[in-house]
Write an enzyme that holds these catalytic residues in place. Sequence first.
Site, mmCIF file in Angstrom:
data_model
loop_
_atom_site.group_PDB
_atom_site.id
_atom_site.type_symbol
_atom_site.label_atom_id
_atom_site.label_comp_id
_atom_site.label_asym_id
_atom_site.label_seq_id
_atom_site.Cartn_x
_atom_site.Cartn_y
_atom_site.Cartn_z
ATOM 1 N N TRP A 166 0.845 -1.206 0.000
ATOM 2 C CA TRP A 166 0.000 0.000 0.000
ATOM 3 C C TRP A 166 0.880 1.256 0.000
ATOM 4 C CZ3 TRP A 166 -0.255 4.080 3.431
ATOM 5 C CH2 TRP A 166 -1.345 4.938 3.301
ATOM 6 N N HIS A 167 2.029 1.157 0.685
ATOM 7 C CA HIS A 167 2.901 2.323 0.803
ATOM 8 C C HIS A 167 3.560 2.697 -0.517
ATOM 9 C CE1 HIS A 167 2.464 1.492 5.088
ATOM 10 N NE2 HIS A 167 2.736 2.765 5.258
ATOM 11 N N GLY A 168 3.798 1.715 -1.352
ATOM 12 C CA GLY A 168 4.418 2.072 -2.622
ATOM 13 C C GLY A 168 4.775 0.858 -3.434
#
Lengths: 346, 487
Positions: B325-327
């Site tokens: 989700w962060h990247g």
Amino acid sequence: MLEGLRILFIFNFETNMKRFIVDIVIFSIILYVVTLCLDKVVSTGLRRSETTLFYNLTKINQGKLNADLIVNGSSKALVQVDPFIIDSILGINSYNLALDGTPFIPQKAQYEFYRLKNTKPKIIIQIVSNGTLRSLNKGFKNSIKFAPYLNIPEVKELMKLTGSFNCLDYSVPMVKYSGKPFEIITGMLSFLNVQIFKVQDSRGYFPKDKSWPTNANEGIESSLKENGMTDFDYTQLVQEFTSSDSVSVQNFERFLAKCETEEIIVFLVYPPIHAEGFNTILNVDYYNRIAHKYNACFLDYSRDSLLVFNKKYFYNSQHLNVDGATIFTKKLAEDINARINNDLNN
Amino acid sequence: MLFNSIDFAVFLPIVFILYWFVIKKNLKLQNLLIVVASYVFYSWWDWRFLSLIVFSTIVDYTVGFKLKNEENQSKRKLLLWASIVVNLGFLGVFKYYNFFLDSLYHVIPGLQVVLGFNSIEIILPVGISFYTFQTLSYTIDVYKRKLEPTSDFIAFAAFVSFFPQLVAGPIERATNLLPQFFHKRTFNYAKFVDGMRQILWGLFKKIVVADNCAEFANQIFNNSAEMNGSTLIFGALFFAFQIYGDFSGYSDIAIGTSRLFGFNLMQNFAFPYFSRDIAEFWRRWHISLSTWFRDYLYIPIGGSRGGTLMKVRNTFIIFIVSGFWHGANWTFIIWGALNAIFFLPLLLTNNNRNNLRIVAQDRYLPTFKESFHMLITFALTVFAWVFFRAENLGHAFDYIKGILTSENFFNVIPTSWGGRLLSDFAFSLLNIVLLIVVEWFGRDKQYGIEFLFGIKYRIVRWSLYILLILYIIVFAGGSQDFIYFQF
């Protein structure tokens, strides 16, 4: 209408809101007064500070310099022009006002300030190079040294051209010192007459006792790292340094015109550049032309064969070390002496 | 528009005055103002991507509205999937397109020639991961009949785009935030002051702690090959406090700003670095995202029910998805996997809910055992942060190798650092110590300085606020973007 506004903004509010408005106004006033007082303390202290960063401006502000000859420029003046040698040859009182890492506009701001507080110099040595007229929209190194003097219109007007301070710096107390704890502490201590890191008076001359490194860019690279810059791109840096800026050019010419009017003898001096850096020598024709236009004298040592082919006199292609600086200053002073005598004889 | 910018300092009072003093009696107008203000806030960054928010809003409002009267289960499911596909579709294209394409080409050499697609330059719309998850929570809750869908489009648009938390959370649940748009808001002095205080603390964490730590974290991570072992450890420590100060500071400002408009957002950080184990850390770090994944992913796939293998699988899924989700980078996936590895022993031995209360409750200081557990947990977290911060996996492994194999391990300060960097280094450490001390004393509250409210004398409270403001001015770091904007 005014009555209507009063009803809208004050009397129509719930008690809660009235209390909030009153509290926020009182709190803001107290905060403003406290920051204003702190700003005064820090600014007053820094105007007395004798650390390397503030020393020259402190002396200028105190009106204690009153030199016959002043040297203007950036690092090329700071590490290369020795006022003691100039004094011994010309028999006058000189002072080096160089501002490390700056193009012309901050130098002009400092000079204007100098003129406000000190007597008119007879001679100015203006060190010029590829970066003298570079664009300044991103600010300049150590611009914080001008922060205590932003109330002086001449300084303020020129600082506005540099992009080093924003509108809040000029109008809201303490904002100009934001993020500078070291300077704030220095200012507060100095306000109490406690001088820390007091610099020895060297008349603004700070020679470098360094030799040529293995990597020609190393000198600049390490200096950038000291300043927290990590993404080193030499090509971009050179480009940034060498691009001329119309505002700088305009100010430079105004400065020369004013000196001409005031009968101050100006020497535009392009200092020696090591042969490996010949491709960075720029604007020589311009300096020559402009010197002629404003009755100044252009001395070009950029390719002077006495120094430029010998690495033992340099610590990088752009700067002489202490040995090179001694030879260069001696030659410069002798040349100036000869010119002045020649002019007097004519 | 950044919270720590002059633009926001002008924008906020204007919206505040219009909201409370001009249209205070009309709830619908207040909601409309929030929508307009939020769109202006977002457009300040890039107005073109506003269309994505508007489109998501229309899709989810329509889906919610249709779900209300739809009894046919397969049609309901179809509507839910429509919302999921649209929202995650945007996320997939803008955030993961290049990652999947590059990974695919890496796994199957020659595929690039067959397909003919290349990676493209894509600007990631700021906050897309946050508002996408927020609006998804609405359709999922409506689908599950946990929430009555709204017919008030303006209120719904305000819920999706609410500017204080639009670009970096907290990711609010529709069940908590949406109903607040239907209730009349009254100006509450105590709530207002509380909001201002939380904003102040958030600014301290962002401007003083995070921005100063960022200077050294960047310096050390960007030049890690030249640094000694102890410097690299300091680099990881600085990053740990940078990301905490940056993100929790943003959350504090968002929550405080919401209070100014009469809204209550969920707590997003609960002093995570005082955690005694990783399970506790994840109950205290980015709470809005952790609970989102727990409710909408972990529990639906089985949670901690089932056999050991199932538990292990589910744990890895939730942590890896959280990392992803962060990247779109393997570093985030490994960061997630590492946290799963740290968490699993606790889950499998049923020790994952040991530390539900705050550390050293009713005591000033922790016991030796508590301190030791906090230290170990913090060390594990910092180790994982190295992967989070590194440019790529090679960089992360080199960084860790550098710590373990450095010749001059104890030489903390690199020779290239001048005197100025040295004093800044000391000031940054001082700021971290101040943060830890204040948050320790405020650890049973919602945010670090909430306890100031308990001080009886106004003059003392106000003096402390002024001192904190001056401290922020004096020790402000160089302005850095909020890290979580990139997610």
